[in-house]
Design a protein around this motif. Sequence first.
Motif, PDB file in Angstrom:
ATOM      1  N   ARG A   1       0.920  -1.184   0.020  1.00 55.20           N
ATOM      2  CA  ARG A   1      -0.037   0.091  -0.058  1.00 55.20           C
ATOM      3  C   ARG A   1       0.856   1.329   0.109  1.00 55.20           C
ATOM      4  O   ARG A   1       1.553   1.511   0.868  1.00 55.20           O
TER       5      ARG A   1
ATOM      6  N   ARG B   1      -0.575   6.761  -4.724  1.00 56.41           N
ATOM      7  CA  ARG B   1      -0.863   6.686  -6.094  1.00 56.41           C
ATOM      8  C   ARG B   1       0.180   7.038  -6.884  1.00 56.41           C
ATOM      9  O   ARG B   1       0.261   6.216  -7.852  1.00 56.41           O
ATOM     10  N   GLU B   2       0.846   7.997  -6.701  1.00 55.59           N
ATOM     11  CA  GLU B   2       1.923   8.414  -7.725  1.00 55.59           C
ATOM     12  C   GLU B   2       3.176   7.461  -7.804  1.00 55.59           C
ATOM     13  O   GLU B   2       3.887   7.818  -8.533  1.00 55.59           O
ATOM     14  N   TRP B   3       2.994   6.542  -6.666  1.00 53.87           N
ATOM     15  CA  TRP B   3       4.127   5.639  -6.759  1.00 53.87           C
ATOM     16  C   TRP B   3       3.804   4.224  -7.158  1.00 53.87           C
ATOM     17  O   TRP B   3       4.639   3.097  -6.964  1.00 53.87           O
ATOM     18  N   THR B   4       2.560   4.316  -7.774  1.00 51.03           N
ATOM     19  CA  THR B   4       2.107   2.839  -8.085  1.00 51.03           C
ATOM     20  C   THR B   4       3.353   2.113  -9.280  1.00 51.03           C
ATOM     21  O   THR B   4       3.248   0.889  -9.149  1.00 51.03           O
ATOM     22  N   ARG B   5       3.952   2.993  -9.837  1.00 51.10           N
ATOM     23  CA  ARG B   5       4.759   2.264 -11.160  1.00 51.10           C
ATOM     24  C   ARG B   5       5.937   1.556 -10.238  1.00 51.10           C
ATOM     25  O   ARG B   5       6.491   0.654 -10.981  1.00 51.10           O
TER      26      ARG B   5
ATOM     27  N   GLU C   1       5.494  -0.528  -7.533  1.00 52.38           N
ATOM     28  CA  GLU C   1       4.828  -1.550  -6.923  1.00 52.38           C
ATOM     29  C   GLU C   1       5.626  -2.925  -7.144  1.00 52.38           C
ATOM     30  O   GLU C   1       6.114  -3.808  -6.430  1.00 52.38           O
ATOM     31  N   ASP C   2       5.666  -3.228  -8.598  1.00 50.33           N
ATOM     32  CA  ASP C   2       6.315  -4.439  -9.030  1.00 50.33           C
ATOM     33  C   ASP C   2       7.613  -4.617  -8.524  1.00 50.33           C
ATOM     34  O   ASP C   2       8.319  -5.530  -8.110  1.00 50.33           O
TER      35      ASP C   2
ATOM     36  N   ARG D   1       7.743  -5.165  -4.850  1.00 50.94           N
ATOM     37  CA  ARG D   1       7.265  -6.618  -4.557  1.00 50.94           C
ATOM     38  C   ARG D   1       8.733  -7.768  -4.819  1.00 50.94           C
ATOM     39  O   ARG D   1       8.638  -8.465  -3.809  1.00 50.94           O
TER      40      ARG D   1
END
Length: 298
Positions: free
Chosen positions: A37, A40-44, A46-47, A50
């Motif tokens: 979590r 939003r601006e850091w969604t890129r 996420e992978d 992970r």
Amino acid sequence: MSFSMTGYGQSALHFGGYKVEIEVKSVNHRYCEVVIRLPREWTRFEDPLRRTVQRFVKRGRIDVFINKEAEENTAPPVLLNHKAVNTYMEAAREVSERHGLNGELTVRDLLSLPGVFLTPEEVGTNQDPEPEEWGRVLEEGLVKAMEGLVAMRTSEGSFLARDVEQRLNRLEKLHGEMVQLAPSVVEEYRNKLRQRLAELNDGSFAFDEHKFGMEIAIFADRCNIDEELIRLHSHFEQCKGLLRADEPVGRKLDFLIQEMNREVNTIGSKANHLTLVNRVVEMKAELEKIREQLANIE
């Protein structure tokens, strides 16, 4: 070395006028599930994040929380509008030449005029660090948080491994008692059966030693637990070896505990002996406690 699936780690970084806080917590899970979590601006990111988590853990549910806050007492960034400054200066020269007025614009005068300073939003620019820089910062912070989580999982895992090993020692002791009791089961049955027949024999039938021997042989074959005891001993050794392995062993250990339960249940169904049955009950209780502990081992 065994690792627990329960742990917690955190880190905090200051970068680009912001404070970034990262928290990581993990609980037991059948597979490796990573939930992140973040703003939003850091969604890129996420992978990649992970994949960073998966470098540290192989099993468990891992929740990652990333928060971003502006630093206190940080002035909002402003930009000098050179176009407006040039326009004001041209206008001042034109007024001076056309109307014959004396005087020049000073820096103080210019800075007090509207439109000389613009916020990043007004000019469509952003003073935040570049996305690549944020990616590096988030990676660094997550690694620190994961190191804390792994340290806690390691400490907890060592405690769990010691507890499981102590219970395995208890099982081995019960196993040894079973090994000693097993040969006496047939002998006790022979003596009791002979005594019972002697009590019932009122002279109306002849004692048949051959049939008596066949009965004892059938009983001995039916209650023989040598194979189960041998397999149990093998499982004990495998468990202790896995507890010292430097890899995820939770599933393998869980499988071995199931196999031990199966062997113990078989012994319980075969054993026609009170003391052996009591040992079976004790072993099943210890195996259940081990199974509960293994639910937290990676």
